[in-house]
Each structure stands twice: as structure tokens, then as C-alpha cells.
Design a protein around this motif. Structure first.
Motif, PDB file in Angstrom:
ATOM      1  N   TRP A   1       0.822  -1.383  -0.037  1.00  0.00           N
ATOM      2  CA  TRP A   1       0.047   0.032   0.058  1.00  0.00           C
ATOM      3  C   TRP A   1       0.753   1.201  -0.097  1.00  0.00           C
ATOM      4  CZ3 TRP A   1      -0.559  -3.936   3.959  1.00  0.00           C
ATOM      5  CH2 TRP A   1      -1.448  -4.532   3.579  1.00  0.00           C
ATOM      6  N   GLY A   2       2.211   1.147   0.065  1.00  0.00           N
ATOM      7  CA  GLY A   2       3.260   2.133  -0.097  1.00  0.00           C
ATOM      8  C   GLY A   2       4.332   1.932   1.075  1.00  0.00           C
ATOM      9  N   ASP A   3       5.064   3.016   0.908  1.00  0.00           N
ATOM     10  CA  ASP A   3       6.345   3.005   1.787  1.00  0.00           C
ATOM     11  C   ASP A   3       6.161   3.982   2.833  1.00  0.00           C
ATOM     12  OD1 ASP A   3       7.325   1.155  -0.051  1.00  0.00           O
ATOM     13  OD2 ASP A   3       8.574   2.731  -0.769  1.00  0.00           O
ATOM     14  N   PHE A   4       6.251   3.571   4.008  1.00  0.00           N
ATOM     15  CA  PHE A   4       6.190   4.402   5.283  1.00  0.00           C
ATOM     16  C   PHE A   4       7.962   4.495   5.880  1.00  0.00           C
ATOM     17  CE2 PHE A   4       2.305   2.215   4.963  1.00  0.00           C
ATOM     18  CZ  PHE A   4       1.206   3.160   5.086  1.00  0.00           C
ATOM     19  N   SER A   5       7.986   5.593   6.495  1.00  0.00           N
ATOM     20  CA  SER A   5       9.219   6.015   7.194  1.00  0.00           C
ATOM     21  C   SER A   5       9.122   7.010   8.252  1.00  0.00           C
ATOM     22  CB  SER A   5      10.260   6.365   6.140  1.00  0.00           C
ATOM     23  OG  SER A   5       9.961   7.846   5.493  1.00  0.00           O
ATOM     24  N   ILE A   6      10.237   6.793   8.880  1.00  0.00           N
ATOM     25  CA  ILE A   6      10.132   7.927  10.292  1.00  0.00           C
ATOM     26  C   ILE A   6      11.428   8.156  10.473  1.00  0.00           C
ATOM     27  CG2 ILE A   6      10.246   5.668  11.977  1.00  0.00           C
ATOM     28  CD1 ILE A   6       8.799   7.527  13.891  1.00  0.00           C
TER      29      ILE A   6
ATOM     30  N   SER B   1      11.898  16.446  17.452  1.00  0.00           N
ATOM     31  CA  SER B   1      11.664  16.573  15.962  1.00  0.00           C
ATOM     32  C   SER B   1      11.422  15.387  15.280  1.00  0.00           C
ATOM     33  CB  SER B   1      12.685  17.593  15.406  1.00  0.00           C
ATOM     34  OG  SER B   1      12.846  18.842  15.839  1.00  0.00           O
ATOM     35  N   SER B   2      10.361  15.366  14.436  1.00  0.00           N
ATOM     36  CA  SER B   2      10.345  14.051  13.890  1.00  0.00           C
ATOM     37  C   SER B   2       9.488  14.230  12.325  1.00  0.00           C
ATOM     38  CB  SER B   2       9.280  13.200  14.845  1.00  0.00           C
ATOM     39  OG  SER B   2       7.959  13.737  14.855  1.00  0.00           O
ATOM     40  N   THR B   3       9.586  13.249  11.522  1.00  0.00           N
ATOM     41  CA  THR B   3       9.110  13.334  10.267  1.00  0.00           C
ATOM     42  C   THR B   3       8.693  12.011   9.797  1.00  0.00           C
ATOM     43  OG1 THR B   3      10.655  15.058   9.442  1.00  0.00           O
ATOM     44  CG2 THR B   3       9.350  13.790   7.641  1.00  0.00           C
ATOM     45  N   LEU B   4       7.345  11.950   9.722  1.00  0.00           N
ATOM     46  CA  LEU B   4       6.499  10.523   9.253  1.00  0.00           C
ATOM     47  C   LEU B   4       6.340  11.044   7.723  1.00  0.00           C
ATOM     48  CD1 LEU B   4       3.967  10.431  12.095  1.00  0.00           C
ATOM     49  CD2 LEU B   4       6.097   9.062  11.876  1.00  0.00           C
ATOM     50  N   ASP B   5       6.626  10.020   7.114  1.00  0.00           N
ATOM     51  CA  ASP B   5       6.478  10.005   5.515  1.00  0.00           C
ATOM     52  C   ASP B   5       5.711   8.980   4.994  1.00  0.00           C
ATOM     53  OD1 ASP B   5       7.882  12.039   4.241  1.00  0.00           O
ATOM     54  OD2 ASP B   5       9.656  11.484   4.661  1.00  0.00           O
TER      55      ASP B   5
ATOM     56  N   SER C   1       4.185  14.115   4.099  1.00  0.00           N
ATOM     57  CA  SER C   1       5.067  14.000   5.110  1.00  0.00           C
ATOM     58  C   SER C   1       4.459  14.908   6.349  1.00  0.00           C
ATOM     59  CB  SER C   1       6.168  15.023   4.636  1.00  0.00           C
ATOM     60  OG  SER C   1       6.819  14.111   3.540  1.00  0.00           O
ATOM     61  N   LEU C   2       4.738  14.451   7.509  1.00  0.00           N
ATOM     62  CA  LEU C   2       4.141  15.267   8.690  1.00  0.00           C
ATOM     63  C   LEU C   2       5.269  15.496   9.703  1.00  0.00           C
ATOM     64  CD1 LEU C   2       1.695  16.299  10.274  1.00  0.00           C
ATOM     65  CD2 LEU C   2       1.651  14.148  11.405  1.00  0.00           C
ATOM     66  N   TYR C   3       5.894  16.950   9.531  1.00  0.00           N
ATOM     67  CA  TYR C   3       6.690  17.061  10.465  1.00  0.00           C
ATOM     68  C   TYR C   3       6.414  17.691  11.823  1.00  0.00           C
ATOM     69  CZ  TYR C   3      10.846  19.715  11.983  1.00  0.00           C
ATOM     70  OH  TYR C   3      11.948  20.343  12.785  1.00  0.00           O
ATOM     71  N   SER C   4       6.655  17.327  12.799  1.00  0.00           N
ATOM     72  CA  SER C   4       6.233  17.806  14.063  1.00  0.00           C
ATOM     73  C   SER C   4       7.457  18.264  15.057  1.00  0.00           C
ATOM     74  CB  SER C   4       5.512  16.607  14.963  1.00  0.00           C
ATOM     75  OG  SER C   4       4.416  16.155  14.236  1.00  0.00           O
ATOM     76  N   ASN C   5       7.142  19.131  15.542  1.00  0.00           N
ATOM     77  CA  ASN C   5       8.053  19.781  16.677  1.00  0.00           C
ATOM     78  C   ASN C   5       7.460  20.165  18.099  1.00  0.00           C
ATOM     79  OD1 ASN C   5       9.821  22.023  17.942  1.00  0.00           O
ATOM     80  ND2 ASN C   5      10.670  22.043  15.805  1.00  0.00           N
ATOM     81  N   TYR C   6       8.152  19.268  19.116  1.00  0.00           N
ATOM     82  CA  TYR C   6       7.372  19.432  20.308  1.00  0.00           C
ATOM     83  C   TYR C   6       8.625  20.015  21.384  1.00  0.00           C
ATOM     84  CZ  TYR C   6       6.843  17.647  24.774  1.00  0.00           C
ATOM     85  OH  TYR C   6       6.454  17.440  26.397  1.00  0.00           O
TER      86      TYR C   6
END
Length: 915
Positions: free
Chosen positions: A780-785, A824-828, A837-842
Motif C-alpha cells: 500500500w506504499g512506503d512508510f518511514s520515520i 523533531s520528527s518526520t513521518l513519510d 510528510s508530517l513534520y512535528s516539533n515538540y
């Protein structure tokens, strides 16, 4: 293969041979052992392919070295949704306590910085392809301006989060940021990007053109970039505009965004009261508003001075929160293989930035040198009587806003040769960069003309003639208006070279060493207009003249010792000799151990230093304006209210609970030619574990100790010491710290504080860095973190107590401005030509005292990217997807813009076309 091929590959990746081992943390033998395709007969010889290929598990472990390094690729930058390199780095978890990103009414308005490990911006060294990036004279030559880095020309960013003075010399105390430029591109690439925030202000536009040519003997890459940004005005954000934060709004302390420099008469010669210049104002200040404006508020009272009645001014109606930016940059990178053993590299980089700083009209105090009578104006206003020595706090709103036009011009040139023989490899290079800065400021005031500009009563007619600032309708004379101009330049020129060779064999392979030397000349010049130099200009934002020059020579070495197949020892050292303060030697030792193919353990120790900038040493005196707690007045009030208390009890009461805010005062600071370098010690222990081909984790614990930090003493400490001296309890401040002092008028109100730069105190920091990288391929696609977490265990520093002695402060972690955690995280997610892409900053909550708790803060940037069949990329990003508002600090009721973004939800559209 021979050694020189590996050396050339390092250089083309933007890493000098001297630092390749430290940053990649691997030897040729180790690489050969950890590469699936390695030929066991060549374990002592490096392989270009082994160094370049980092896709598989074992090769990835090989790249992880004894010093931790984080790589941010061009694709990673795009996934964040941000347009500028500055935004990417400043929002990184590694920028632990935040850093300056621009602002108004500030000489740093055109600048942007990053501060690794929560340290000073002067402790982070920024490189361009492994070479020192130009230092900004606006930042006193202590740090680089990230705003000048061209985003379109970047291949990747490598962040070394370990001290590296043994490799690079000064400034690399907290770490190194290495900007790697594109050097192997063929074709043409054009990009257009626009940003539109949901709220007013903050619009930006970005255009870039990149072209590249490649051939058998070399390649050339050219890049041009244009960027424009419209500032956010304070009135366009609810938390920035003037508003009541407590009370009923009848006192000046109830508000933020109001200045007492509206129309407030200071009766300094008799009652010491602050009053409305209009006697029959009936408690109102509306007579100072022009047309339908509501710039002036009051009359307002003051909790600390019950008799005061103030006419305050709302400066947020006119002031910007950031500068208007227009920036152009061009870069050319050229490599040519002269023959099979020698390569020529030439690089030219130029950037120009114009920043328009808009501040509210100039505030000033007009001092009267004569008595002026009370009389009634034609409009019916009865003006309050003035005595010689009184002052009038006055906002010159009819002159218009203060405008400062900043111009930054940066030129960086490099030419290098590198080559090899069968026995060794070598490199030589010449690097020159020049950073020019100029600011043209207008609508400021000439202080020497203010008093003289005030009119007087004609003795013959009995009528007032000339300008009477008490009169709401009086026209301000042009003679008091002036410009404020500044110019600064930082020049850096360096020749360097070195040789790499093998020494002898150990059980793990050949011992490789690099020995090099460099000669560097640094120049700094700063000048301001003569009136500003004399302290006669009111409303400016700091700056002073000064000039200095130094020569720096250095010798350095690095050696990689493969003690065993799984154990590698790295030893490096550098001696720098400065013409203005002498020499310093800094060693570094690191160990890399692989108990199994999937696990790497590492540890490092090193010392570092930061040389005082030429501005630290030679800057002339500069005047600013501050406001601090007034302990003398507190003591006076406490003594009146508690007549039975002795001096010790009164001192304890005053120092522990003084709430009296002193009036604004002149703050004088400047350079000190006797400053010595800061010194540091860094420790790092960590591990990297490759879980499988697709997942890896790393964990590093670090500690950074700093001594002889270059700074000024805290103003509050100086005022406390002066207070105790006024009671005869300690020596004068100037005796404890030469060049430092504070003065008061007869009413115990502040007049002036003089500070001086010096080596004051030390600090200690420790923390943990964790990273997780992984991917998962499905039908269903490629996921990365990619997740990076910075955790602070401790931050303490020494300060000067009321007795004039250095004392260790309590741990600051968790208090306002010192978050314990940043993530900092990036979910692709990628499916065919589509990528989300979801880039999050905490940022964790702050203030353990419970008086002003800032809640946890998390923001998200969502980006959709489509790779079109016609060789184009189309991207739509929503920055701050949930429109998260920054937490406000209670003392200012404003956000910490070094930690939090205040723009709000922001839509970004980008189109990139390749030919």
C-alpha cells in the motif's frame, strides 16, 4: 585502490581530510570489514565505493563514527515544509533553548542564528563545504548569519554534535554545522514558492534557478536564489498588540504594549511625581491623539508611585515584530580533474540582503533647563508649570516611524588543489570571505538639540514663543531630527594545507595520519556616524565603532589507530597561536568499538576554546536603555514601613522581595582588550544499533563544561552590589569589578549603569540525544520515520551574588526558556508519485516554580508532494496545521520567539521544474 582516492572522495563530499575520520568515524580497514562487497585482500586500503554507498545496514554502521553526526538531506529539508535553511535549523531539536531568528527595533534585525546544546550562538561553528563560513559583523564577528545560506544549492546539512576544536580551532565548542553544497548536478532546475499565513502579515516569495554541467574531467554547478518576506506587525496578533493582562487597566503595570514615554512630565526638582502636562485634563490623555487614533492612553496610575499620573503610548500600533526582507544569493561550484592525481576546486558565493526595520516613533525625555510658567493655550488647555531640572517623557509620533534599512553583503571565494601519490595524499587551499554591513536609519532624535529646541516666554510681550512640548498642538521643529548610520566589515583570509599518509600496521589495519597547518588573518571594522558615536542620537538600537586585526597560525594532526578488528582509536590535536592573546592547545580522543556487526559503541573526550572576537576586545562604548528593579527605593520604603527593623533585616527583606520597577536608564557597555579565551571540556558516550536492514537507533549522553565565559555581569547583580555598598556593607562595585558602576539622582532613581565585557564565570550542561530511523515497505506504499529527541539533564552556571562573589546557580532545566525536552520528527508516506510528510516539533513545558507554567507545545507541518510525469515537483504545505498559538510568558505576556513560532497557520505552495 590507493589512499588518495578515498581522500578525494572525502573532499568532494565537503569534508577535509583532517576531519573525515572524526566525522565519519571510520578507518579504511573498518570500512572493508563492514562492507558486503569488500575484498579481504584490500582491508588496509580504502574504497571510494565503500565510502560513498551508505544504503545497507553494515555500511550505515560504518558511517556512524566515534563522534555523533546527524545528516539532513535536501529531501528532509523539503519534508519540513520550511522555505529557508534558517527555519529548518532553528526548529530542530538540536537548537535546544532556541536562537535568534530576526526582529524589529534591533541591530540584529537582518540576522538568524542557531545555538547547539543550548549554548551561545558563538559556540556553534558553521562551515560551507568544510570551510569556515563568513562571520557576521552584525553579530560582532562571533557567529554566521544563517539567512545568507542559499537553500536551493544545498545537497545536505551535517551536524556534528560534539566539540571539535581539535579539528577546527575556535568556536566549535558545542558542535559544528557543515552545509554541503551541490557539486554534481546536470541540467536546469527552476523553483517557485509562496507562503501566505492565515492571519495578516508574514507573506513570503521564493524563486531559484540551478544549472549544472558535467563532463569526464569535471563539473560545474550554478545557483541563484531570490527571497522576499513581509513582516508581521504587532497590531496584527492579539498576543503582541497592547492589552490589559491584569487589574482593571487603570495602572501602567496592568498593560503590556504601552510605554510611559507618551506625554508624561517628571517633576524631578520638587515632588518627584510623574504627571500629565495638562492641568485641566480631567484624568484623560485623549488630547494627544491625532484624528480618530487611540495611540495615547490614560491618565494611568503607577502601583509603585501612587501620586504619579501617566499619559502612556501604544507603540504596538506602528511597530513590526520582524524585518521586511529581500535577499539574493548566487553560488558557483567548479571541479576539474587536472589529471588522474590532481583535482582543482573553485567556489564563489555572493549574497545580498536588505532588511527594513520599522519601529514605533522615537521616545525621548526632554530636559528643561529653565522654569516655564503655566498658561492657557488657544485651545483651552492649561499647561502645567515646569521647573528647571524637570523632564518630559515624550513620544515623537508626529515625526513618523523610525526606519532602519539594513544591507548585508557577503562574498566568499575558495580555490583548492588536492592530489595524491602512491605514498600519500595532499591538499592546499586559499579561502577569502568578506561580510559588509550598512544600516541607514532615519527619524531619530538629536539629544543635544532637544533642550535648546524648547521655546520661552518673551519678556516684552509676555507670550510664549517657539516650541512648547507641553502643548498637544505644538509643531515639533525639524532641527531635532537626525539619521543614525552604521557600517561594519569582517574580513577573513586563510591559507591551509596538509598531508595524509599511512604510518605502520596494527592488528586492525594501517595507522593513518593527517598533519596540516594554516595561516589566517582576521579583520573587523565598525563605525557609526559622529553624533551616534558621541551618544547624541536617541532611538537607535545599539552599535558602536571600533576596529581590530589579528593573525592566527595553527598546526594540527589527526591519527586513526585500528587497535583491533573491532576497536578503533582516534587521536587529534591542534595548536593555535593568536597575535593578540597567545596560544592554546586542544586535544581530542575518541574510541569506536564494534562488539558485533549491528552494534557500535563510541566515546570521546576533548577540550575546546572560543577566542574573543575582535569586537569583544576593541568595541568602543555603546549606549542602550534598560529597566531594572530599584533596591535603593525598596530599602527606603521598607525602612519607612518598618521603623523597628535593623539594617540586616531590612537588607534581607529588600533583596528577597523587591517589586519596585525602576525608571528607564542609560546602559553603557563596551569591549575589553584584556579578555582571554573561553575554555571548554566535552565528554560523549553513545551507541548505535542497527535493528535490521530498515531500522536503527542511536543514543548519546554528553556533557559540556565551560570556563572563563565571555560576557557582561548581570545588571541586577551590579545594582544589588551598589545597594549594599550604599549601606557600607561591601566595597564599591568599581573596586570589585573595574570599569563597572551605577549612578542615581537625588531621588534614588536610576541615571546610568556602566558595564564591561570580561571573563565572568562558568557553566555546565549535560544531556542525552536519541534518534530513530526506520522504513517499512508495503503493497500500500512506503512508510518511514525520522525522530530526533534532545533531553537536557542539567544546566547550571555561576553568577555574581550580592557580595561580589561567584556562586553556582540552581539547575535551570525546566524553568522558563530552558525546556527539558525538544523533539523533531518526520513521518513519510509514499505511494508511487505521491508523498505525504508530517513534520512535528515538540517543546516540553517550563517553569518548575508553578507561578508561570508554559504548557507543552507541539506544532505540525503537513506537506503533500506530487512528482509529475513532466519532471516537475508540486508541493502544498500547511505549516502549523492546528494553528497552535505560542505560550506567553507572564513577565512580558509575549511569546519567546527564539523557541516558538508566532506566525500561525501558514499555507505554502511550491513548484519545481527540471529540464
Amino acid at each position: 585502490m590507493s589512499v588518495h582516492l578515498s581522500h578525494r572522495r572525502f573532499r568532494r563530499a565537503g569534508l577535509s581530510c583532517a576531519v573525515a575520520g572524526a566525522m565519519l568515524g571510520t578507518t579504511t580497514a573498518a570500512l572493508a570489514q563492514t562492507t558486503d562487497t569488500a575484498d579481504t585482500t584490500e582491508q588496509a586500503a580504502p574504497s571510494v565505493e565503500r565510502i560513498a554507498v551508505t544504503g545497507s545496514r553494515l555500511k550505515r554502521i560504518a558511517v556512524e563514527g566515534a563522534s555523533p553526526i546527524i545528516t539532513i538531506s535536501a529531501a528532509d529539508i523539503a519534508a519540513t515544509g520550511y522555505t529557508t535553511v534558517s527555519d529548518v535549523l532553528r526548529n530542530s531539536n538540536l537548537n535546544s533553548f532556541g536562537s535568534w531568528g530576526g526582529g524589529a527595533n534591533n541591530s540584529w534585525g537582518s540576522q538568524s542564528t542557531v545555538a547547539l546544546k543550548g549554548s551561545s550562538v558563538n559556540h556553534t561553528l558553521t562551515l560551507l563545504n568544510g570551510r569556515r563560513m563568513a562571520k557576521s559583523p552584525v553579530l560582532d564577528g562571533g557567529a554566521s548569519n544563517l539567512n545568507t545560506i542559499p537553500a536551493a544549492a544545498i545537497e545536505r546539512i551535517e551536524i556534528l554534535s560534539d566539540g571539535a576544536s581539535a579539528i577546527y580551532g575556535t568556536d566549535a565548542i558545542a558542535g559544528v554545522i557543515n552545509i554541503i553544497l551541490r557539486d554534481d548536478f546536470q541540467g536546469v532546475e527552476v523553483q517557485v514558492k509562496g507562503e501566505r499565513p492565515e492571519a495578516e502579515g508574514g507573506d513570503s516569495e521564493f524563486y531559484s534557478f540551478t544549472g549544472g554541467l558535467s563532463g569526464e574531467m569535471g563539473n560545474m554547478v550554478f545557483s541563484w536564489e531570490h527571497y522576499e518576506y513581509d513582516p508581521i506587525m504587532q497590531k496584527d496578533r492579539d498576543f503582541l498588540k497592547a492589552h490589559v493582562v491584569e487589574g482593571d487597566g487603570t495602572h501602567i503595570q496592568d498593560w503590556v504594549g504601552l510605554s510611559t514615554s507618551g506625554r508624561t512630565l517628571m517633576k524631578n526638582a520638587s515632588t518627584w511625581d510623574w504627571l500629565n502636562p495638562i492641568v485641566n485634563a480631567n484624568g484623560s490623555c485623549d488630547m494627544y491623539n491625532l484624528g480618530n487614533s487611540t495611540e495615547f492612553y490614560g491618565e494611568l496610575q503607577d502601583y509603585d508611585y501612587p501620586s504619579d499620573r501617566l499619559c502612556a503610548y501604544d507603540y504596538t500600533l506602528e511597530a513590526a515584530w520582524g524585518s521586511k526582507i529581500r535577499r539574493d544569493s548566487m553560488l558557483m561550484n567548479y571541479t576539474y580533474d587536472i589529471n588522474s592525481d590532481v583535482t582543482l576546486t573553485a567556489r564563489g558565493y555572493w549574497s545580498n540582503q536588505e532588511a527594513l526595520d520599522v519601529s514605533a516613533p522615537t521616545p525621548a525625555t526632554i530636559w528643561f533647563d529653565k522654569d516655564l510658567p503655566s498658561y492657557e493655550t488657544a485651545e483651552g488647555w492649561i499647561l502645567r508649570e515646569v521647573e528647571a531640572g524637570d523632564g518630559l517623557r515624550y513620544r515623537f509620533n508626529t515625526l513618523g516611524n523610525r526606519i532602519a534599512e539594513h544591507n548585508d553583503n557577503n562574498l566568499d571565494l575558495l580555490i583548492a588543489l588536492e592530489g595524491s601519490t602512491d605514498r600519500f595524499s595532499w591538499d592546499v587551499s586559499a579561502n577569502y570571505n568578506r561580510y559588509n554591513y550598512f544600516v541607514w536609519g532615519r527619524n531619530y532624535l538629536l539629544s543635544s538639540a532637544l533642550t535648546d529646541a524648547v521655546g520661552d516666554v518673551n519678556a516684552d510681550t509676555g507670550q510664549f514663543e517657539g516650541w512648547d512640548p507641553r502643548d498637544p498642538h505644538a509643531v515639533v521643529p525639524d532641527a531635532i531630527v537626525t539619521n543614525a548610520d552604521k557600517r561594519a566589515e569582517a574580513v577573513y583570509a586563510e591559507l591551509s594545507g596538509g598531508v595524509q599518509f599511512d604510518l605502520f600496521e596494527l592488528p586492525g589495519g594501517a595507522v593513518s595520519a593527517y598533519v596540516g597547518a594554516s595561516l589566517r588573518n582576521e579583520q573587523y571594522r565598525s563605525s557609526i556616524d559622529s553624533q551616534s558615536e558621541a551618544g547624541n542620537v536617541i532611538g537607535g538600537n545599539g552599535g558602536s565603532g571600533g576596529a581590530g586585526e589579528r593573525d592566527v597560525s595553527a598546526v594540527y594532526f589527526e591519527s586513526v589507530l585500528p587497535l583491533f578488528d573491532s576497536v578503533e582509536l582516534n587521536i587529534a590535536g591542534r595548536y593555535d597561536d593568536y597575535s593578540d592573546f597567545g596560544g592554546t592547545f586542544n586535544p581530542q580522543v575518541s574510541l569506536r568499538y564494534k562488539p558485533m556487526e549491528s552494534l557500535l559503541l563510541r566515546a570521546s573526550y576533548g577540550t575546546g576554546f572560543r577566542a574573543p572576537t575582535l569586537s569583544d576586545l576593541y568595541q568602543s562604548r555603546v549606549e542602550g536603555f534598560e529597566r531594572e528593579v530599584n533596591y535603593r527605593l525598596c530599602h527606603q520604603d521598607n525602612a519607612a514601613q518598618n521603623p523597628g527593623l535593623g539594617v540586616p533585616e531590612l537588607v534581607e527583606m529588600t533583596l528577597s522581595n523587591c517589586q519596585v520597577s525602576g525608571s528607564e536608564f542609560s546602559h553603557i557597555s563596551g569591549g575589553n582588550p584584556d579578555i582571554q579565551p573561553e575554555e571548554s571540556t566535552t565528554y560523549n558516550v553513545g551507541a548505535v544499533y542497527q535493528i535490521n536492514d530498515d531500522w536503527s537507533v542511536s543514543l548519546d549522553a554528553w556533557q559540556l563544561e565551560l570556563d572563563d565565559e565571555i560576557d557582561e555581569l548581570g545588571d541586577d547583580a551590579i545594582i544589588r552590589m551598589d545597594y549594599l555598598n550604599s549601606l557600607g556593607l561591601i566595597e564599591p562595585v568599581s573596586s570589585l569589578f573595574p570599569g563597572v558602576g551605577v549612578s542615581f539622582n537625588d531621588g534614588n532613581r536610576f541615571v546610568q549603569l556602566v558595564n564591561v565585557t570580561g571573563n565572568f564565570g562558568s557553566s555546565e550542561r549535560s544531556g542525552v540525544e536519541f534518534s530513530l530511523n526506520g522504513r517499512m515497505q508495503t503493497e500500500w506504499g512506503d512508510f518511514s520515520i525520522k525522530l530526533n529527541w534532545s533531553h537536557f539533564n542539567k544546566y547550571t552556571y555561576t553568577f555574581v551574588n550580592s557580595q561580589g562573589e561567584f556562586e553556582v546557580a540552581q539547575d535551570q532545566i525546566g524553568y522558563i526558556g530552558y525546556p527539558e525536552d525538544r523533539i523533531s520528527s518526520t513521518l513519510d508516506y509514499t505511494l508511487g508519485d505521491h508523498r505525504i510528510s508530517l513534520y512535528s516539533n515538540y517543546t516540553s513545558s517550563q517553569d518548575r516554580s508553578g507561578n508561570n507554567v508554559l504548557d507543552d507545545y507541539i506544532s505540525h507541518n503537513l506537506t503533500y508532494r506530487y512528482a509529475a510525469s513532466w519532471d516537475a515537483d508540486i508541493a502544498l504545505s500547511v505549516l502549523n496545521l492546528t494553528d497552535k498559538q505560542p505560550p506567553l510568558e507572564s513577565n512580558t505576556n509575549a511569546p519567546n520567539t527564539q523557541l516558538y513560532n508566532y506566525t500561525g497557520r501558514n499555507l505554502v505552495l511550491s513548484y519545481k521544474q527540471r529540464f
